[in-house]
Write an enzyme that holds these catalytic residues in place. Structure first.
Site, PDB file in Angstrom:
ATOM      1  N   ARG A 269       0.834  -1.196   0.000  1.00  0.00           N
ATOM      2  CA  ARG A 269       0.000   0.000   0.000  1.00  0.00           C
ATOM      3  C   ARG A 269       0.868   1.245   0.000  1.00  0.00           C
ATOM      4  O   ARG A 269       1.860   1.329   0.726  1.00  0.00           O
ATOM      5  CB  ARG A 269      -0.917   0.019   1.228  1.00  0.00           C
ATOM      6  CG  ARG A 269      -1.890  -1.155   1.256  1.00  0.00           C
ATOM      7  CD  ARG A 269      -2.815  -1.087   2.442  1.00  0.00           C
ATOM      8  NE  ARG A 269      -3.642  -2.294   2.512  1.00  0.00           N
ATOM      9  CZ  ARG A 269      -4.499  -2.556   3.497  1.00  0.00           C
ATOM     10  NH1 ARG A 269      -4.651  -1.677   4.474  1.00  0.00           N
ATOM     11  NH2 ARG A 269      -5.203  -3.675   3.492  1.00  0.00           N
ATOM     12  N   ARG A 284       2.601   1.235  10.252  1.00  0.00           N
ATOM     13  CA  ARG A 284       2.012   1.582   8.954  1.00  0.00           C
ATOM     14  C   ARG A 284       3.116   1.515   7.894  1.00  0.00           C
ATOM     15  O   ARG A 284       3.903   2.450   7.749  1.00  0.00           O
ATOM     16  CB  ARG A 284       1.397   2.977   9.011  1.00  0.00           C
ATOM     17  CG  ARG A 284       0.508   3.310   7.816  1.00  0.00           C
ATOM     18  CD  ARG A 284      -0.075   4.710   7.968  1.00  0.00           C
ATOM     19  NE  ARG A 284      -0.879   4.851   9.158  1.00  0.00           N
ATOM     20  CZ  ARG A 284      -2.168   4.520   9.234  1.00  0.00           C
ATOM     21  NH1 ARG A 284      -2.791   4.046   8.174  1.00  0.00           N
ATOM     22  NH2 ARG A 284      -2.835   4.675  10.364  1.00  0.00           N
ATOM     23  N   GLU A 356      -5.668  -0.529  15.907  1.00  0.00           N
ATOM     24  CA  GLU A 356      -6.324  -1.507  15.033  1.00  0.00           C
ATOM     25  C   GLU A 356      -5.357  -2.595  14.588  1.00  0.00           C
ATOM     26  O   GLU A 356      -4.238  -2.320  14.170  1.00  0.00           O
ATOM     27  CB  GLU A 356      -6.898  -0.816  13.799  1.00  0.00           C
ATOM     28  CG  GLU A 356      -7.591  -1.765  12.841  1.00  0.00           C
ATOM     29  CD  GLU A 356      -7.645  -1.234  11.410  1.00  0.00           C
ATOM     30  OE1 GLU A 356      -7.678  -2.064  10.486  1.00  0.00           O
ATOM     31  OE2 GLU A 356      -7.617  -0.001  11.227  1.00  0.00           O
ATOM     32  N   SER A 359      -9.753  -5.659  10.825  1.00  0.00           N
ATOM     33  CA  SER A 359     -11.014  -5.024  10.436  1.00  0.00           C
ATOM     34  C   SER A 359     -11.845  -6.093   9.749  1.00  0.00           C
ATOM     35  O   SER A 359     -11.421  -6.673   8.749  1.00  0.00           O
ATOM     36  CB  SER A 359     -10.732  -3.855   9.482  1.00  0.00           C
ATOM     37  OG  SER A 359     -11.865  -3.033   9.327  1.00  0.00           O
ATOM     38  N   ARG A 398       1.640  -6.178  12.768  1.00  0.00           N
ATOM     39  CA  ARG A 398       1.087  -5.524  13.961  1.00  0.00           C
ATOM     40  C   ARG A 398       0.954  -6.509  15.126  1.00  0.00           C
ATOM     41  O   ARG A 398       1.069  -6.122  16.290  1.00  0.00           O
ATOM     42  CB  ARG A 398      -0.256  -4.875  13.638  1.00  0.00           C
ATOM     43  CG  ARG A 398      -0.121  -3.666  12.724  1.00  0.00           C
ATOM     44  CD  ARG A 398      -1.376  -2.823  12.669  1.00  0.00           C
ATOM     45  NE  ARG A 398      -1.193  -1.683  11.771  1.00  0.00           N
ATOM     46  CZ  ARG A 398      -2.046  -0.668  11.674  1.00  0.00           C
ATOM     47  NH1 ARG A 398      -3.150  -0.647  12.408  1.00  0.00           N
ATOM     48  NH2 ARG A 398      -1.800   0.325  10.831  1.00  0.00           N
TER      49      ARG A 398
END
Length: 432
Positions: A269, A284, A356, A359, A398
């Site tokens: 990403r 991130r 987070e 999701s 994560r």
């Protein structure tokens, strides 16, 4: 994509529902685009009927005293004019339909009635918590300090090799990272009933349109140069969900609870729009790994499937002993294609915050309509749209961050979750 038939029935109701997620649905634009399409389509149908009637007039003209050749010439002349008009009308209808579909492709999914109103993550609703955040007799360090202190995490080397938002892991840290993916796959395939898949890490534009990344989120994707319009996958959701594209599943194929797939892949990403956020460490990154969970279900099973899938992701955190909370996203914080979403947020002592890590979303028939992913309803015998769901089960990087920070000890070593010991040759401590 939304159902245009439902939009025509109550565009104001759709606009009101989409306003709950902070999106302005322009009813007048929709009506204008749809009106153009319908007008052009009606004209095409009328011209087809006129052409059919004209082709039958030769006999009438001959019966009225005209020669056969004259009658044919007269009718052919008229047919030629109709043909030109029909071609123009058909092109206009196709163009109008294309404009309408392009416009609708940028409209997000309708929120489920149970989704709370709100504009940002501050208005998400906490559903539950599991586990207690650890209390340390020393000042908690973040994963970067811990990893670098052990000589196992190197962000400087990654920056030299590529750039920012990448890491290099060494030795036992790389092994723990690998073990996490293996542990998650084993749990989901052996206990949760998912079928493991190996899928391409490169997809075409049609696949990204099918799951909703294109056209709206093109800037967040890595597009490859070359003769083909290829992209690196942002998540395994894209290739796995597209296994249903342009397919009709028989009811027996879905079984009792639908189809369930899991896949461990890298994800890429650009993180457009996140500049300056989470630039330190592994929170991130441009490249990371996930174990994805994807389900295809009958429409009536989707709500229960979301609870089930979310529970499967929660089980990973529980087996690893990581404190977390479950939140229901408000309308303004949901993803573009989602109808309802739960986020799982793991406790990170280095930030003194929940962040987070998963999701889990129900998309209803939004993705299936784009992909034409269907099942044959045995009651009607006709194909109907499937409902799709997916979630991270979990994001591997994560999870590693959470293990480092929650398992840290005063001397800088890290206690490793018991569930990982069999994957690490019995090793229980990192840095001992």
């Amino acid at each position: 994509m939304l159902d245009v038939r439902e939009l025509r029935k109550d565009p104001e109701g759709v606009a009101e529902a989409l306003a709950r997620r902070g999106y302005h649905f322009d009813v007048e634009t929709f009506r204008a685009l749809d009106g153009r399409r319908r007008a052009a389509d009606i004209e095409s149908q009328e011209l087809l009927a006129e052409r059919k009637a004209a082709s039958k007039e030769i006999g009438k003209l001959v019966g009225g005293g005209m020669s056969v050749d004259e009658a044919k010439a007269k009718v052919n002349e008229r047919l030629a004019l109709i043909g030109e008009r029909l071609h123009s009308a058909t092109e206009a209808a196709r163009e109008a339909q294309g404009e309408l579909e392009t416009w609708l492709a940028g409209v997000p999914n309708l929120p489920d009635p149970t989704v709370p109103e709100g504009a940002s993550e501050d208005e998400n609703v906490e559903v539950s918590r599991w586990g207690e955040p650890p209390a340390f007799a020393f000042e908690a360090r973040d994963h970067v300090d811990l990893g670098e202190g052990l000589g196992l995490l190197d962000t400087e080397a990654a920056t030299k090799i590529t750039g920012s938002r990448f890491v290099v892991m060494h030795g036992e840290l790389a092994r723990v990272h690998r073990a996490l993916g293996q542990f998650m796959l084993d749990l989901h395939t052996r206990e949760h009933g998912y079928r493991e898949l190996y899928v391409p890490y490169i997809v075409n534009a049609d696949s990204l349109r099918g799951t909703g990344q294109l056209p709206k989120f093109a800037e967040d994707l890595f597009r490859l140069e070359g003769d083909h319009e290829y992209y690196l996958i942002p998540t395994a959701e894209v290739p796995v969900t597209n296994l249903g594209r342009d397919r009709i599943f028989e009811d027996a194929e879905l079984g009792e609870g639908g189809l369930a797939f899991t896949s461990h892949t890298p994800c890429f990403r650009s993180e457009a729009g996140s500049y300056g956020r989470d630039t330190r460490g592994m929170i991130r990154q441009h490249q990371f790994e996930k174990v994805e969970l994807v389900r295809f279900v009958r429409p009536g099973d989707a709500d229960a499937a979301l609870e089930l899938l979310t529970g499967h992701a929660e089980t990973v955190l529980q087996r690893l002993g990581l404190p977390y909370r479950k939140v229901l996203l408000c309308g303004g914080d949901m993803g573009f294609a989602a109808r309802k979403t739960y986020d799982l947020e793991v406790w990170l002592p280095g930030q003194s915050a929940y962040r987070e890590i998963s999701s889990c979303s129900n998309f209803g028939d939004f993705q299936a309509r784009r992909m034409q992913a269907r099942w044959r309803n045995p009651e009607s015998g006709k194909p109907e749209l499937l409902h799709t769901l997916n979630g991270s089960g979990l994001a591997v990087g994560r999870t590693l961050v959470a293990i480092l920070e929650n398992g840290q000890q005063a001397d800088g070593s890290v206690r490793l979750p018991e569930a990982l010991h069999p994957y690490l040759g019995g090793r229980a401590v990192l840095g001992a």
